[in-house]
Every structure is written in C-alpha cells, then in structure tokens.
Design a protein around this motif. Sequence first.
Motif, mmCIF file in Angstrom:
data_model
loop_
_atom_site.group_PDB
_atom_site.id
_atom_site.type_symbol
_atom_site.label_atom_id
_atom_site.label_comp_id
_atom_site.label_asym_id
_atom_site.label_seq_id
_atom_site.Cartn_x
_atom_site.Cartn_y
_atom_site.Cartn_z
ATOM 1 N N PRO A 301 0.793 -1.240 0.000
ATOM 2 C CA PRO A 301 0.000 0.000 0.000
ATOM 3 C C PRO A 301 0.820 1.282 0.000
ATOM 4 O O PRO A 301 0.263 2.358 -0.236
ATOM 5 C CB PRO A 301 -0.854 -0.119 1.271
ATOM 6 C CG PRO A 301 -0.193 -1.121 2.118
ATOM 7 C CD PRO A 301 0.500 -2.070 1.192
ATOM 8 N N THR A 302 2.135 1.215 0.265
ATOM 9 C CA THR A 302 2.954 2.432 0.213
ATOM 10 C C THR A 302 3.679 2.598 -1.124
ATOM 11 O O THR A 302 4.497 3.496 -1.280
ATOM 12 C CB THR A 302 3.986 2.459 1.357
ATOM 13 O OG1 THR A 302 4.742 1.245 1.361
ATOM 14 C CG2 THR A 302 3.295 2.634 2.705
ATOM 15 N N ARG A 306 0.739 2.468 -7.045
ATOM 16 C CA ARG A 306 -0.518 1.853 -6.614
ATOM 17 C C ARG A 306 -1.443 2.907 -6.008
ATOM 18 O O ARG A 306 -2.654 2.926 -6.264
ATOM 19 C CB ARG A 306 -0.232 0.751 -5.590
ATOM 20 C CG ARG A 306 -1.451 0.008 -5.116
ATOM 21 C CD ARG A 306 -1.096 -0.928 -3.971
ATOM 22 N NE ARG A 306 -0.256 -2.021 -4.400
ATOM 23 C CZ ARG A 306 -0.726 -3.172 -4.874
ATOM 24 N NH1 ARG A 306 -2.032 -3.355 -4.996
ATOM 25 N NH2 ARG A 306 0.096 -4.135 -5.224
ATOM 26 N N VAL A 307 -0.880 3.796 -5.194
ATOM 27 C CA VAL A 307 -1.666 4.879 -4.592
ATOM 28 C C VAL A 307 -2.311 5.747 -5.677
ATOM 29 O O VAL A 307 -3.473 6.166 -5.553
ATOM 30 C CB VAL A 307 -0.761 5.745 -3.687
ATOM 31 C CG1 VAL A 307 -1.487 7.005 -3.235
ATOM 32 C CG2 VAL A 307 -0.287 4.936 -2.478
ATOM 33 N N GLY A 316 -4.352 -3.762 -8.109
ATOM 34 C CA GLY A 316 -5.194 -3.025 -7.181
ATOM 35 C C GLY A 316 -4.669 -1.642 -6.859
ATOM 36 O O GLY A 316 -3.717 -1.145 -7.469
ATOM 37 N N THR A 317 -5.308 -0.996 -5.892
ATOM 38 C CA THR A 317 -4.948 0.361 -5.482
ATOM 39 C C THR A 317 -4.472 0.313 -4.024
ATOM 40 O O THR A 317 -3.951 -0.688 -3.577
ATOM 41 C CB THR A 317 -6.143 1.303 -5.666
ATOM 42 O OG1 THR A 317 -7.264 0.803 -4.913
ATOM 43 C CG2 THR A 317 -6.527 1.413 -7.139
ATOM 44 N N GLN A 444 -8.259 -5.474 -2.608
ATOM 45 C CA GLN A 444 -7.574 -4.696 -3.637
ATOM 46 C C GLN A 444 -7.008 -3.372 -3.130
ATOM 47 O O GLN A 444 -6.179 -2.764 -3.799
ATOM 48 C CB GLN A 444 -8.522 -4.418 -4.815
ATOM 49 C CG GLN A 444 -8.866 -5.654 -5.635
ATOM 50 C CD GLN A 444 -7.706 -6.133 -6.478
ATOM 51 O OE1 GLN A 444 -6.732 -6.652 -5.944
ATOM 52 N NE2 GLN A 444 -7.785 -5.949 -7.781
ATOM 53 N N GLN A 445 -7.465 -2.917 -1.973
ATOM 54 C CA GLN A 445 -6.914 -1.695 -1.376
ATOM 55 C C GLN A 445 -5.890 -2.001 -0.281
ATOM 56 O O GLN A 445 -5.415 -1.104 0.399
ATOM 57 C CB GLN A 445 -8.038 -0.818 -0.796
ATOM 58 C CG GLN A 445 -8.871 -0.103 -1.861
ATOM 59 C CD GLN A 445 -9.767 -1.060 -2.619
ATOM 60 O OE1 GLN A 445 -10.453 -1.898 -2.031
ATOM 61 N NE2 GLN A 445 -9.765 -0.957 -3.939
ATOM 62 N N ARG A 446 -5.590 -3.279 -0.104
ATOM 63 C CA ARG A 446 -4.636 -3.721 0.913
ATOM 64 C C ARG A 446 -5.094 -3.325 2.314
ATOM 65 O O ARG A 446 -4.302 -2.869 3.132
ATOM 66 C CB ARG A 446 -3.241 -3.144 0.635
ATOM 67 C CG ARG A 446 -2.729 -3.524 -0.729
ATOM 68 C CD ARG A 446 -2.267 -4.963 -0.739
ATOM 69 N NE ARG A 446 -2.505 -5.584 -2.040
ATOM 70 C CZ ARG A 446 -1.975 -6.754 -2.407
ATOM 71 N NH1 ARG A 446 -1.200 -7.409 -1.579
ATOM 72 N NH2 ARG A 446 -2.260 -7.272 -3.574
ATOM 73 N N TYR A 447 -6.380 -3.536 2.571
ATOM 74 C CA TYR A 447 -6.945 -3.087 3.848
ATOM 75 C C TYR A 447 -7.496 -4.246 4.679
ATOM 76 O O TYR A 447 -7.097 -4.427 5.827
ATOM 77 C CB TYR A 447 -8.036 -2.052 3.586
ATOM 78 C CG TYR A 447 -8.464 -1.296 4.822
ATOM 79 C CD1 TYR A 447 -7.548 -0.507 5.519
ATOM 80 C CD2 TYR A 447 -9.766 -1.357 5.291
ATOM 81 C CE1 TYR A 447 -7.923 0.194 6.653
ATOM 82 C CE2 TYR A 447 -10.159 -0.654 6.432
ATOM 83 C CZ TYR A 447 -9.238 0.117 7.107
ATOM 84 O OH TYR A 447 -9.607 0.812 8.234
#
Length: 533
Positions: A301-302, A306-307, A316-317, A444-447
Amino acid sequence: MGLGALVLPKFAFGNPVDPSRFLNDGIDVKIKKELADVALNAAKAKGATYADVRIGRYLNQIVMTRETRVQNIANTESFGVGIRVIANGCWGFAATNNVTREEVAKAAERAVAVAKANSRVKAEPVRLAPQKGYGEVNWKTPIEINTFTVPVKDKVDLLLSVNDAALKGGANFVNSAIMAINEQKYFASTDGSYIDQDIHRLFPTFTVTKIDRASGKFETRKSLSSPVGMGYEYLKARPEDKVSGIVTRYRGRYDMLEDVQNATRDVEQKLKATSVQPGKYDLILDPSHLWLTIHESVAHPTELDRVLGYEANYAGTSFLTLDKWKSGNFNFGSKIVNVVADKLQPGSLGAVGYDDEGVKCGQWDLIKDGILVNYQAIRDQAHIIGLDHSQGCCYAQSWADVQFQRMPNVSLQPGKTPLSVNEMIKNVEKGIYIIGDGSFSIDQQRYNFQFGGQTFYEVKNGQITGMLKDVAYQANTREFWNSCTAIADKSDYRLGGAFNDGKGQPGQSNAVSHGSSTTRFNGVNVINTARKI
C-alpha cells in the motif's frame, strides 16, 4: 504444483545452457561502455532529451528433487539490451538480444520513435527528478561462495540428503529445491553514469508432508529458510546463526538438514494438534511469518504508483491515498511501529548499489512512530510527493522489460528496549504463537486481510501449552498495526522475503526482503479454517 508456480515467473526467462557457461565472465566492461555510448548517441541524434541503456546478462539455475529422485535441473541464460528514452516529453522503450553496434543503434532509434508516437496522446510531459552522473562505478553482492561454482552434483546430494532425512523421520512425501540467480547489469545514461553491477540471490526450500492413514488427513510444513542476497555460504550455518526456541529458526545462515528434521517432527505434531477455538487472541508473530504480513499490508500500500491508481487494473490500489499522507498525522499503527524502506541491507534480496535508472540506493522512513510519512517513488514520480530526488527503487526483471517502480526491502524496526521472545510470551494470558508463512488473502486496497501460517502454538497464562491447527487471523490493516503492543529487540531481528513479487502489465517479478523481530499484537480475531460457515 505450488513449487512450480513459485518458480515459473522468473525461471521461464532465458535460453537453456550448460552450467559451465555460468563461469564465463561475459563481455568486457569496456565493450559494454562502447555499446552504451552507441545507444545514447543514436537516441540523442534522433531527438531524445534523455536516454538510458541497460545491458543485462541473467543467469538462472534451479535444482528440484522429490523423495529419492531428481525432478528437474534447469540452467538458463539471457543476454540483451534495453533502451529507454524521453522524446517530445514522453517515454519510449525498445530492446534487442542482437548485441551489436548496429542493432543497438537501431533499438535506440526505435525507442525514440515509440516516444514520439506516445507524445501524440500525452496529458503532460514526463518530469524527471534531477540525477547527477556517477561516472564509471561498480557494485557487487558481497558473497563468499558463488553458487554457480558449486557443482550441480553437490546441490543434488544436499537435496537428496534432506529428502532422505524427512523420509526416515516418517514423512510420506517431500520435495526440495535450490534456486539461484545472478544478474550482471550494466547501466549508462545521458546523465553521465556508467554503472556495472553483479547481483547474486539464492533460495533453498522444501516441503514435508505426512499422512494419517487412519483418517486420511495430512499435514505439511515448509522450510523456514529465507531467500537471500547471498552466495552459497548461506547453506553453511554457524552456531551463532541459530535461534533456539519452540522451533529452531535461522538468521544470517541456514541449516537445511536440521530444519527438515524439525519439520518432520512438526508435521507429526500437527496431525495430533488441537483445532483452534475461534475468538480474540493476542498473537506473537515470528519474523518467518510476519514478513508476509508486512509485505502485503505495509509494503504494497505504500507503493506510489498503486496509490495513484496505475496498478488498479492488475494489482489493485491502496487505502493510503495522498490526502492521508498530506495530513501529516495519519495514524497507521501504534507508536512503536516504525517501518523503513531499504535498498542497502546486507543479505537482503533488494540490496543493490544503484537502481535500474542509475540512482544510488539508500533508506528512508515509511511509517514513523505509527504515522504515515512517505511512499516509494522513482524519478518520474518524485515531484508528485514534493521530492527533489528519486528514492532509488526502480527495477526491471530483465533487459527486455521496461523499468518501473518496484518495492524495496520494507522492514519493521526492532524494539528499542531489551525484550526477548520468552519475556514477551510470559505476559500473554490467551494467545497464539505463529511461526512460518502460509496462505493469505487481502483486498484490492490492501486493507482487509486474512493470514495463516505454518505452525501454531497455544499460549495460556504465559506458557506454551501445545500445538494448534486450523488457525488464521483476520483484521484490517490499521486495526492490526494499532494493536501492536511489543516488539522484540534487535537480537531477534531476521529477514524473510519473496523471490517473485508480481506487478505490472506485462507482468514482472521482483525479489524483495522484509525484516522484523518477533512482534505481539493484542486482541486479534482468529478463525477456525476447518469449520464450515
């Protein structure tokens, strides 16, 4: 099948060769410089305002065995030139495996033509962060034993001895493999850099399986090795490399034979283990497990591309959108969570002197005292987050692929005060100690995510009471990292990692390490993976 899937992305690239060819030095660095200058001059003559050239020789070897036989031995070599340019404010790229002055010049001209074609639909011109040229420099992975100098027979003998130990210990099935990579990369650019690098990576691994004939059920345990940026010395463990405990783990170097003996005993225990009761537990996560959670929930996510949504169609984002970083106080985790991106750490997969656009590598903070403070960015992304320099994390898997932002080593920093794993466990009333990585799922948002592992030990009132099975934990990224309450000190710090982190379209594979010490997370939701919903 699992081992094959692990191997294919990287080892399918290249032409089969005799392993003795790996001992050849390749072309002289003076000839590489001459070829690079041909490309740079041809690109500028056609109107390029910037150009870089990568001359790459990629050597790959894999030795695979199963039980008492050799399954496969593959040796591949790939050699060619990739040329990237900016013309009319746009990127262009071309590559060739016909490495002559004439063909290199033609490839440079094709790259410029591609850039000019792209410029017809550009929204805004490429903005590169400034980069000084380094002149003629070189960097090499600090190895003691070049893996490719070790005879294939010695590798086969080691793997078959590993398999034999597992079978004698009661395993029904066992497979093992040694994978080795050598990237010989030469980079040159119109900035004035001529960089020669020799990069080595190694990954020994196995999987042991035991069947309970009465029930028909089976259990497996993978090796606790780590893919490394080292030579064959990694397989020559010293006493100081062993981390004793419930399961012997390794840092620095690795004892494959001892690990498979331990693994064979572990699968016997796993067959008799108690199925976990779902609920909230304090988790004590070994670095051999936690590296994968770091990879998926922090490192991915960093990634700035992707961001920005560049990877949305494939990978993904990210929930770590720019507004969260701009706020300056976005709480990613608890105050003891400090995560660093690093391209220098000795023994790591991502350690190189310079990235694939000629930027000298270093390290930087991603999460500081629990706060999101930075991303991973390369030269054409730096201005987006207000940087006047690239962070040196650009990479291409081969000369035939265009380089782009790839994950550096991303690691959780160890605790600042002395704390052993045993001391951490003593304070846990209801917990699970997890060793080794397993299956996982993340959105897909790595959450939102779910992670399994290799071995699980129940902790009650500060004591390990026995082995559990069917364990996986669920959380979202912020909730999980804010539940982090203790991190063992640097004496427990170890690396894990992946040989084949996939990204991009067309897809590329990147090797990356993640370090940590054993870490505690309180009140995490644990599910039973064997129960039907």
